[in-house]
Scaffold this active site. Sequence first.
Site, PDB file in Angstrom:
ATOM      1  CG  HIS A 155       3.957  21.081  62.480  1.00  0.00           C
ATOM      2  ND1 HIS A 155       3.318  22.240  62.083  1.00  0.00           N
ATOM      3  CD2 HIS A 155       4.072  21.187  63.832  1.00  0.00           C
ATOM      4  CE1 HIS A 155       3.068  22.990  63.140  1.00  0.00           C
ATOM      5  NE2 HIS A 155       3.503  22.380  64.211  1.00  0.00           N
ATOM      6  CB  THR A 161       2.929  30.197  64.540  1.00  0.00           C
ATOM      7  OG1 THR A 161       4.208  29.735  64.087  1.00  0.00           O
ATOM      8  CG2 THR A 161       1.864  29.156  64.269  1.00  0.00           C
TER       9      THR A 161
END
Length: 732
Positions: free
Chosen positions: A431, A557
Amino acid sequence: MAEAHQAVAFQFTITPEGIDLRLSYQALSQIYLSGLRSWKKRISRMRNRVIKGVYPASPSSWLFVVIAILATMYMRSDPSMGLIAKIQEHLPGQTMLSVLVFSTLLWLSLILTLRFCLKLLLSYHRWMFEQHGHISTTTKVWVYLESVRPLLSGPGFQRMTVLAAQFENSLGNRLQRYLKLKALWATNYVSDWWEEYIYLRGRGPIMVNSNYYGMDFLYVTPTPIQAARAGNTITALLLYRRKVNSEQLTPSRVPGTVIPLCAAQCERMFNTTRTPGEETDVLQHWQDSEFVTVYHRGRYFRLWVYKAGRLLSPREIEYQIQRILDDPSPPGPGEDRLGALTAGDRVPWCAVRKQYFSSGVNKRSLDCIERAAFFVTLDDEEQGMMGEDPVGNLDRYAKSLLHGKCYDRWFDKSFSVVVYKNGKNGLNAEHSWADAPTVAHLWEFTLATDAFQLGYTEDGHCKGEVERSLPPPQRLTWDIPVEQVSISLSVAQALADDVDCHVFPFRDFGKGRIKKLKISPDAFIQLALQLAYYRDRKTFCLTYEASMTRLFREGRTETVRSCSNEGCAFVKAVESGEHCRRLFRLAAEKHQNLYRLAMTGSGIDRHLFCLYVVSKYLGVESPFLTEVLSEPWRLSTSQTPVQQLELFDMKNHPDFISLGGGFGPVADDGYGVSYIIVGEDMINYHVSCKHSFSETDSHRFGAQISRALLDLLSVLTPAKTENSQAQDKKQQ
């Protein structure tokens, strides 16, 4: 060692007559062709740098400007208003050179002007909403208080209000000044700290806790032959890498617009590995790699995918994969479970790496894994929605991709591809280097290229010819510390056994029906999740929905706090049987507003996170920030968007539907929910939680989600009157 001899370009022996030099012309030829390919790539990169350097103009536009200036001068006109004459004073007798200098300066000025205008255009986000603008730090603090109001009791909310006021009036302004300084200096004031402190400094296992997965088609498997599916999948991934390297990849855009999204995350997609450290991990990226690493039944192989600068055909890669499948050699001592080191805690992995993998055969073999383009697992199990228990098999498929056997994936690689015995495939992605939409874009291209572009023969094999002289894949050799591997495996196994996964397609309706009601599909789904959670746990919780911020350079994000006052009021009204259509509209509009704010850089969580990091650097404590950053996200959600609809022909091939992907629960006592809206009539869900917390159950929560979706539709769909029912009967 056969592989060592293959790597040597020449050999020599000393004889009484002198030195007998024996050149290996084949090896030298391979070296020459490999170097030629590298130089071609360098020239391509240089060309791309030139093209990017003059964007939005083109190199040929310079010639157009020069010709235009010369033409006007030929007409006895001076377009430079005397500037060419000024330049000529410093270049006496060089009229043409002066014109070229002026034309070049004019051309560069036009480029800078166009860039500035383009930057202003792309920085304009009011097209999302007209009533909002820049949000100050003070406003963000109070927006935070609004987001936790439905979750706190009266005294608890009062205490947080006092902490927020103290922070605003004292430490907040000081921290904000430092953050503004960083924003002026850095490309993105969030992303580097987010990558380091949220991902790379985590000392627990990245398997389940950080890595996520992507699935194959739901209803079809293009071929049941494992080697063939691997051949096409590897080829498709390398074709995508070629597009990334040559910068020919069409940028993703905001759905329904021409607004491009930042593609910086693609840079470390291939040839990238996360390496463990004592305090923080490090992402290592190499410019190129001509091989992939393959794991099968406890053995590791290096598979060259280029020969003489040429990418092997899918059929040739299938041939090489079949060689690995047919290899009867057993794994070495401890080799089969070596990958568990990447699944356990990071500090022990760092210590083992330093002690046992810093030199010798272990270092050489580890380098082959870490420098590979990506990692491939040839799994000896069959997976997918199949057999007498399709629901249970789908759940087992998700768990297999999320953690496997805890040792048959290399969780440190940027992504690992898994190809199962029955031809199903999937991937597991690390990730820290990128977020799910970037990997989803890669995976969409891979699935579409595999099924619709490369294709298979009638008997299920890859297309193309095979050069039988290809050298076999090379076995990697090890001297493995078995005890340390066992410790990491025990930690990883306990974590994997605790994960409860449930994957289900919701087919009753999809975004087509929701849009007819003039409601955002994402807002509809998020409100359904709030209703489902309230029914499941009899309370509300802090809810995380990931929103991309790739409208900004190097953006990643932001958090949408989906549990709002309006949403809670609507849920309570539904449960009490009240008329709540108006409340639903208010809650949906609130959610859409929060999502737009997050996308356009006006969210609150990343800003508060960065203020917290600054406070740590300054050595000061903030009770307000400490409490904000320690709140658990008991409902963590994410939508996987379909970004390349043009690659899939849903009309002629409706069965080629992607299942999307999922992730593990963020909180031990919470749920992780990922969903993908497929076509007009389906929503696929991935729900995860932990067995160790008795009050969560993925299957029960999945049923609550389905029920909530249907109940929301009934709220928005007016009941038919007797007259309308009679008219329907007449029409029938």
